[in-house]
Design an enzyme around this catalytic site. Structure first.
Site, PDB file in Angstrom:
ATOM      1  N   CYS A   1      45.539  41.225  38.854  1.00 36.99           N
ATOM      2  CA  CYS A   1      44.765  40.332  39.713  1.00 36.99           C
ATOM      3  C   CYS A   1      44.882  38.900  39.203  1.00 36.99           C
ATOM      4  O   CYS A   1      44.868  38.669  37.979  1.00 36.99           O
ATOM      5  CB  CYS A   1      43.297  40.768  39.749  1.00 36.99           C
ATOM      6  SG  CYS A   1      42.260  39.737  40.803  1.00 36.99           S
TER       7      CYS A   1
ATOM      8  N   HIS B   1      43.320  45.274  48.492  1.00 42.86           N
ATOM      9  CA  HIS B   1      42.943  44.541  47.282  1.00 42.86           C
ATOM     10  C   HIS B   1      42.204  43.242  47.662  1.00 42.86           C
ATOM     11  O   HIS B   1      41.171  42.909  47.069  1.00 42.86           O
ATOM     12  CB  HIS B   1      44.203  44.232  46.461  1.00 42.86           C
ATOM     13  CG  HIS B   1      43.963  43.454  45.213  1.00 42.86           C
ATOM     14  ND1 HIS B   1      44.096  43.995  43.956  1.00 42.86           N
ATOM     15  CD2 HIS B   1      43.582  42.160  45.017  1.00 42.86           C
ATOM     16  CE1 HIS B   1      43.812  43.069  43.045  1.00 42.86           C
ATOM     17  NE2 HIS B   1      43.499  41.942  43.671  1.00 42.86           N
ATOM     18  N   GLU B   2      42.722  42.530  48.677  1.00 39.70           N
ATOM     19  CA  GLU B   2      42.110  41.249  49.064  1.00 39.70           C
ATOM     20  C   GLU B   2      40.768  41.439  49.771  1.00 39.70           C
ATOM     21  O   GLU B   2      39.811  40.714  49.482  1.00 39.70           O
ATOM     22  CB  GLU B   2      43.061  40.437  49.962  1.00 39.70           C
ATOM     23  CG  GLU B   2      44.428  40.146  49.361  1.00 39.70           C
ATOM     24  CD  GLU B   2      44.384  39.627  47.932  1.00 39.70           C
ATOM     25  OE1 GLU B   2      45.322  39.902  47.177  1.00 39.70           O
ATOM     26  OE2 GLU B   2      43.382  38.985  47.533  1.00 39.70           O
TER      27      GLU B   2
ATOM     28  N   HIS C   1      37.978  41.948  47.441  1.00 37.81           N
ATOM     29  CA  HIS C   1      37.431  40.715  46.858  1.00 37.81           C
ATOM     30  C   HIS C   1      36.317  40.136  47.729  1.00 37.81           C
ATOM     31  O   HIS C   1      35.356  39.554  47.213  1.00 37.81           O
ATOM     32  CB  HIS C   1      38.533  39.650  46.676  1.00 37.81           C
ATOM     33  CG  HIS C   1      39.330  39.776  45.408  1.00 37.81           C
ATOM     34  ND1 HIS C   1      38.750  39.815  44.161  1.00 37.81           N
ATOM     35  CD2 HIS C   1      40.662  39.861  45.210  1.00 37.81           C
ATOM     36  CE1 HIS C   1      39.704  39.925  43.239  1.00 37.81           C
ATOM     37  NE2 HIS C   1      40.875  39.958  43.845  1.00 37.81           N
TER      38      HIS C   1
HETATM   39  C1  LIG Z   1      55.914  37.581  44.668  1.00 39.99           C
HETATM   40  O1  LIG Z   1      55.190  38.444  43.810  1.00 39.99           O
HETATM   41  C2  LIG Z   1      55.463  39.776  43.945  1.00 39.99           C
HETATM   42  C3  LIG Z   1      56.616  40.313  44.511  1.00 39.99           C
HETATM   43  C4  LIG Z   1      56.757  41.713  44.549  1.00 39.99           C
HETATM   44  C5  LIG Z   1      55.791  42.539  44.015  1.00 39.99           C
HETATM   45  C6  LIG Z   1      54.629  42.007  43.450  1.00 39.99           C
HETATM   46  C7  LIG Z   1      54.472  40.616  43.420  1.00 39.99           C
HETATM   47  N1  LIG Z   1      53.402  39.966  42.883  1.00 39.99           N
HETATM   48  C8  LIG Z   1      52.168  40.528  42.580  1.00 39.99           C
HETATM   49  O2  LIG Z   1      51.904  41.721  42.664  1.00 39.99           O
HETATM   50  N2  LIG Z   1      51.308  39.612  42.190  1.00 39.99           N
HETATM   51  C9  LIG Z   1      49.944  39.925  41.801  1.00 39.99           C
HETATM   52  C10 LIG Z   1      49.044  39.372  42.898  1.00 39.99           C
HETATM   53  O3  LIG Z   1      49.349  38.309  43.430  1.00 39.99           O
HETATM   54  N3  LIG Z   1      47.922  40.089  43.281  1.00 39.99           N
HETATM   55  C11 LIG Z   1      47.075  39.459  44.268  1.00 39.99           C
HETATM   56  C12 LIG Z   1      45.662  39.188  43.773  1.00 39.99           C
HETATM   57  O4  LIG Z   1      45.364  39.206  42.601  1.00 39.99           O
HETATM   58  N4  LIG Z   1      44.806  38.967  44.753  1.00 39.99           N
HETATM   59  O5  LIG Z   1      43.504  38.816  44.501  1.00 39.99           O
HETATM   60  C13 LIG Z   1      47.566  41.421  42.790  1.00 39.99           C
HETATM   61  C14 LIG Z   1      48.309  42.518  43.576  1.00 39.99           C
HETATM   62  C15 LIG Z   1      47.935  43.897  43.008  1.00 39.99           C
HETATM   63  C16 LIG Z   1      48.060  44.857  44.142  1.00 39.99           C
HETATM   64  C17 LIG Z   1      48.031  44.063  45.408  1.00 39.99           C
HETATM   65  C18 LIG Z   1      47.943  42.615  45.065  1.00 39.99           C
HETATM   66  C19 LIG Z   1      49.675  39.285  40.424  1.00 39.99           C
HETATM   67  C20 LIG Z   1      48.225  39.516  40.042  1.00 39.99           C
HETATM   68  C21 LIG Z   1      50.585  39.990  39.429  1.00 39.99           C
HETATM   69  C22 LIG Z   1      49.973  37.796  40.442  1.00 39.99           C
HETATM   70 ZN   LIG Z   2      42.834  40.074  42.981  1.00 42.41          ZN
END
Ligand SMILES: COc1ccccc1NC(=O)N[C@H](C(=O)N(CC(=O)NO)CC1CCCC1)C(C)(C)C
Ligand SMILES: [Zn+2]
Length: 190
Positions: free
Chosen positions: A110, A153-154, A157
């Protein structure tokens, strides 16, 4: 532009509040905030910009994470047909979901959590989401796979739920399940 300095971290009370519905049509202020949230994801997915500003590569961002307790989310990821989903949404709602669950094999992270948290985060395998877009259109999305996980996930939040709230405690009696393919539908293990 939104940078990591604008993203609040676990322990900040706003992450545990239920965010307020946005009364539509949204105000100019709300539109500006949601647009900046989408822009964060675009910037964070551009290698040069992400490197320059130290942005974690985001696929989703919820308004409470920038200390705005309103029901607004931004998502930039690809759907199961590898089509780009780039959306800013007001008042997203899961209106129906599959019985089947799925999970990311490596667990979840996250933008508001600066540590690794082990464990499977159970998510519905398929969801139907209704929302209003940044442009003001009401839409219905049918999602599965990684995109479905991002939306869940969003939306969590917006309800003050962190991904690790959903990881089952270490139940000593629970046989650890064999490792499975990423996002494999988990059959009913009983
Ligand atoms: C371009 O980046 C990618 C390309 C392919 C696969 C994955 C990713 N990136 C991510 O999963 N990124 C995660 C993310 O944005 N989140 C969102 C967040 O924290 N929202 O509050 C966490 C993810 C975990 C499961 C779904 C969202 C973080 C917490 C690692 C930055
Ligand atoms: Zn998150």
């Amino acid at each position: 532009m939104i940078t990591m300095d604008d993203i609040i971290r676990e322990g900040h009370p706003t992450l545990r509040k239920r965010a307020e519905e946005v009364s539509l049509p949204a105000s100019n202020e709300e539109k500006k905030i949601l647009q900046k949230m989408v822009e964060y994801l675009i910037h964070s997915q551009d290698e040069e910009t992400a490197e320059k500003y130290g942005l974690r590569p985001g696929v989703g961002l919820a308004a409470p994470q920038i200390n705005v307790s309103k029901r607004m989310i931004a998502v930039r990821t690809h759907d199961h047909n590898d089509e780009l989903i780039e959306l800013g949404l007001y008042n997203p709602k899961i209106v129906s979901h599959s019985v089947e669950t799925t999970y990311l094999e490596g667990g979840e992270g996250c933008l508001s959590v600066d540590r690794m948290v082990e464990g499977e985060v159970p998510r519905y395998a398929r969801i139907k989401v209704k929302a209003t877009t940044l442009e003001g259109d009401e839409i219905t999305l049918r999602l599965k796979g990684f995109a479905a996980i991002v939306f869940q996930h969003e939306i969590d939040h917006l309800n003050g739920i962190m991904f690790y709230d959903r990881i089952e405690g270490n139940d000593p009696h629970k046989q650890s399940l064999p490792p499975k393919e990423v996002m494999k539908l988990s059959d009913d293990h009983g």
